[in-house]
Scaffold this motif. Structure first.
Motif, PDB file in Angstrom:
ATOM      1  N   GLN A   1       0.524  11.323   3.581  1.00 54.15           N
ATOM      2  CA  GLN A   1       0.255  11.947   4.861  1.00 54.15           C
ATOM      3  C   GLN A   1       0.705  13.402   4.822  1.00 54.15           C
TER       4      GLN A   1
ATOM      5  N   PHE B   1       0.841  -1.199   0.000  1.00 50.60           N
ATOM      6  CA  PHE B   1       0.000   0.000   0.000  1.00 50.60           C
ATOM      7  C   PHE B   1       0.876   1.248   0.000  1.00 50.60           C
TER       8      PHE B   1
ATOM      9  N   SER C   1       7.711   7.596  11.494  1.00 49.14           N
ATOM     10  CA  SER C   1       6.598   6.907  10.861  1.00 49.14           C
ATOM     11  C   SER C   1       5.629   6.366  11.913  1.00 49.14           C
TER      12      SER C   1
ATOM     13  N   ILE D   1      -3.189   7.468  16.369  1.00 52.22           N
ATOM     14  CA  ILE D   1      -4.071   7.257  15.220  1.00 52.22           C
ATOM     15  C   ILE D   1      -4.639   5.846  15.282  1.00 52.22           C
TER      16      ILE D   1
ATOM     17  N   PHE E   1       4.917  -0.120   8.282  1.00 49.83           N
ATOM     18  CA  PHE E   1       5.161   1.094   7.524  1.00 49.83           C
ATOM     19  C   PHE E   1       6.652   1.371   7.376  1.00 49.83           C
ATOM     20  N   GLY E   2       7.006   1.939   6.233  1.00 53.77           N
ATOM     21  CA  GLY E   2       8.320   2.527   6.078  1.00 53.77           C
ATOM     22  C   GLY E   2       8.341   3.874   6.774  1.00 53.77           C
ATOM     23  N   SER E   3       9.505   4.472   6.809  1.00 57.74           N
ATOM     24  CA  SER E   3       9.651   5.749   7.510  1.00 57.74           C
ATOM     25  C   SER E   3       9.103   6.920   6.718  1.00 57.74           C
ATOM     26  N   GLY E   4       8.792   6.677   5.441  1.00 58.14           N
ATOM     27  CA  GLY E   4       8.198   7.731   4.627  1.00 58.14           C
ATOM     28  C   GLY E   4       9.220   8.544   3.852  1.00 58.14           C
TER      29      GLY E   4
ATOM     30  N   LYS F   1      -1.726  15.477   9.835  1.00 55.16           N
ATOM     31  CA  LYS F   1      -2.926  14.703   9.474  1.00 55.16           C
ATOM     32  C   LYS F   1      -2.625  13.218   9.503  1.00 55.16           C
ATOM     33  N   SER F   2      -3.675  12.411   9.427  1.00 52.64           N
ATOM     34  CA  SER F   2      -3.466  10.966   9.395  1.00 52.64           C
ATOM     35  C   SER F   2      -3.286  10.506   7.957  1.00 52.64           C
ATOM     36  N   PRO F   3      -2.773   9.299   7.748  1.00 52.32           N
ATOM     37  CA  PRO F   3      -2.518   8.815   6.383  1.00 52.32           C
ATOM     38  C   PRO F   3      -3.810   8.580   5.610  1.00 52.32           C
TER      39      PRO F   3
ATOM     40  N   PHE G   1       1.101  11.707  18.554  1.00 53.09           N
ATOM     41  CA  PHE G   1      -0.078  11.689  17.691  1.00 53.09           C
ATOM     42  C   PHE G   1      -0.566  10.240  17.674  1.00 53.09           C
TER      43      PHE G   1
ATOM     44  N   TYR H   1       0.432   5.237   1.102  1.00 57.61           N
ATOM     45  CA  TYR H   1      -0.388   6.227   1.794  1.00 57.61           C
ATOM     46  C   TYR H   1       0.275   7.591   1.650  1.00 57.61           C
TER      47      TYR H   1
ATOM     48  N   LEU I   1      -5.115   6.549   2.034  1.00 58.26           N
ATOM     49  CA  LEU I   1      -4.703   5.536   1.067  1.00 58.26           C
ATOM     50  C   LEU I   1      -4.715   6.104  -0.354  1.00 58.26           C
TER      51      LEU I   1
ATOM     52  N   LEU J   1       4.041   7.241   2.502  1.00 56.33           N
ATOM     53  CA  LEU J   1       4.358   6.074   3.313  1.00 56.33           C
ATOM     54  C   LEU J   1       4.080   4.800   2.531  1.00 56.33           C
TER      55      LEU J   1
ATOM     56  N   LEU K   1      -0.204  -3.685   9.285  1.00 56.29           N
ATOM     57  CA  LEU K   1       0.585  -2.956   8.299  1.00 56.29           C
ATOM     58  C   LEU K   1       1.934  -2.594   8.911  1.00 56.29           C
TER      59      LEU K   1
END
Lengths: 111, 117
Positions: A38, A34, B43, B93, A101-104, A42-44, B91, A36, A46, A88, A99
């Motif tokens: 962000q 996936f 992240s 979520i 997640f990568g660090s983005g 704010k939140s992620p 934060f 995402y 999709l 992300l 999920l």
């Protein structure tokens, strides 16, 4: 330890250019991927999901998956300043639906 | 469809107090919800998986007695940060996994920003 790696950036591209975001993952058995977006504070949200090798297109976005190389990418065509955000990459554990997640990667689109 | 809400969106509390955060799936039922924490410029880190009607499963390093999770219905999960300290400022979520046809995707709530003074 299952890992998802991304370059933190920032990746800076001019408006109208193609932005290419990359992600690698460690678990060869992963099946679900996936992307995402962000925005700060704010939140992620999709953007794309991809499960099969090859390309998947949705509007200006194309996700690419290569399971042999354990590599996922996201291409954004005709980049707009509003695309500036952190992207992300996430890999799902299909047994648990978790999920990872990568660090983005932070993307900056210059007007 | 597939909307997830969180309440409150922002909370400031004194050190030592407890804070409850609600996560609701508004238009679908969610047998599974996830709680994440995100520190600045980092992240999302999964804290726990919350399953309706059963105990939450916590990730390694997350104190289950400090972060109490209750998932009493198919549309509501709560996270209580007990005896909050400044290092808990983050934060938070949540996300919800739908049933059957909505089980493919995690739908994220808007997040709750906790500041502990």
């Amino acid at each position: 330890q299952k890992e998802v790696e991304q370059n933190s950036g920032p990746l800076s591209v001019p408006e109208g250019a193609i932005a290419s975001l990359n992600c690698t993952y460690s678990d060869r058995g992963s099946q679900s991927f996936f992307w995402y977006r962000q925005y700060s504070g704010k939140s992620p949200e999709l953007i794309m999901s991809i499960y099969s090798n090859g390309d998947k297109e949705d509007g200006r976005f194309t996700a690419q998956l290569n399971k042999a190389s354990q590599y996922v990418s996201l291409l954004i065509r005709d980049s707009q300043p509003s695309d500036s955000a952190t992207y992300l990459c996430a890999v799902r554990e299909d047994s648990s639906y978790k999920l990872i997640f990568g660090s983005g990667t932070r993307l900056l689109v210059r007007p | 469809g597939a909307v997830v809400s969180q309440h409150p969106s922002r909370v400031i509390c004194k050190s030592g107090t407890s804070v409850k955060i609600e996560c609701r799936s508004l238009d679908f039922q969610a047998t599974t919800m996830f709680w994440y924490r995100q520190f600045p410029k980092q992240s999302l880190m999964l804290m726990a998986t919350s399953n309706e009607g059963s105990k939450a499963t916590y990730e390694q390093g997350v104190e289950k007695d400090k972060f109490l999770i209750n998932h009493a219905s198919l549309t509501l999960s709560t996270l209580t940060v007990t005896s909050a300290h400044p290092e808990d400022s983050s934060f938070y979520i949540c996300s919800a996994l739908g049933t059957s046809g909505l089980r493919d995707t995690q739908y994220f709530g808007p997040g709750t920003r906790l500041t502990v003074l």
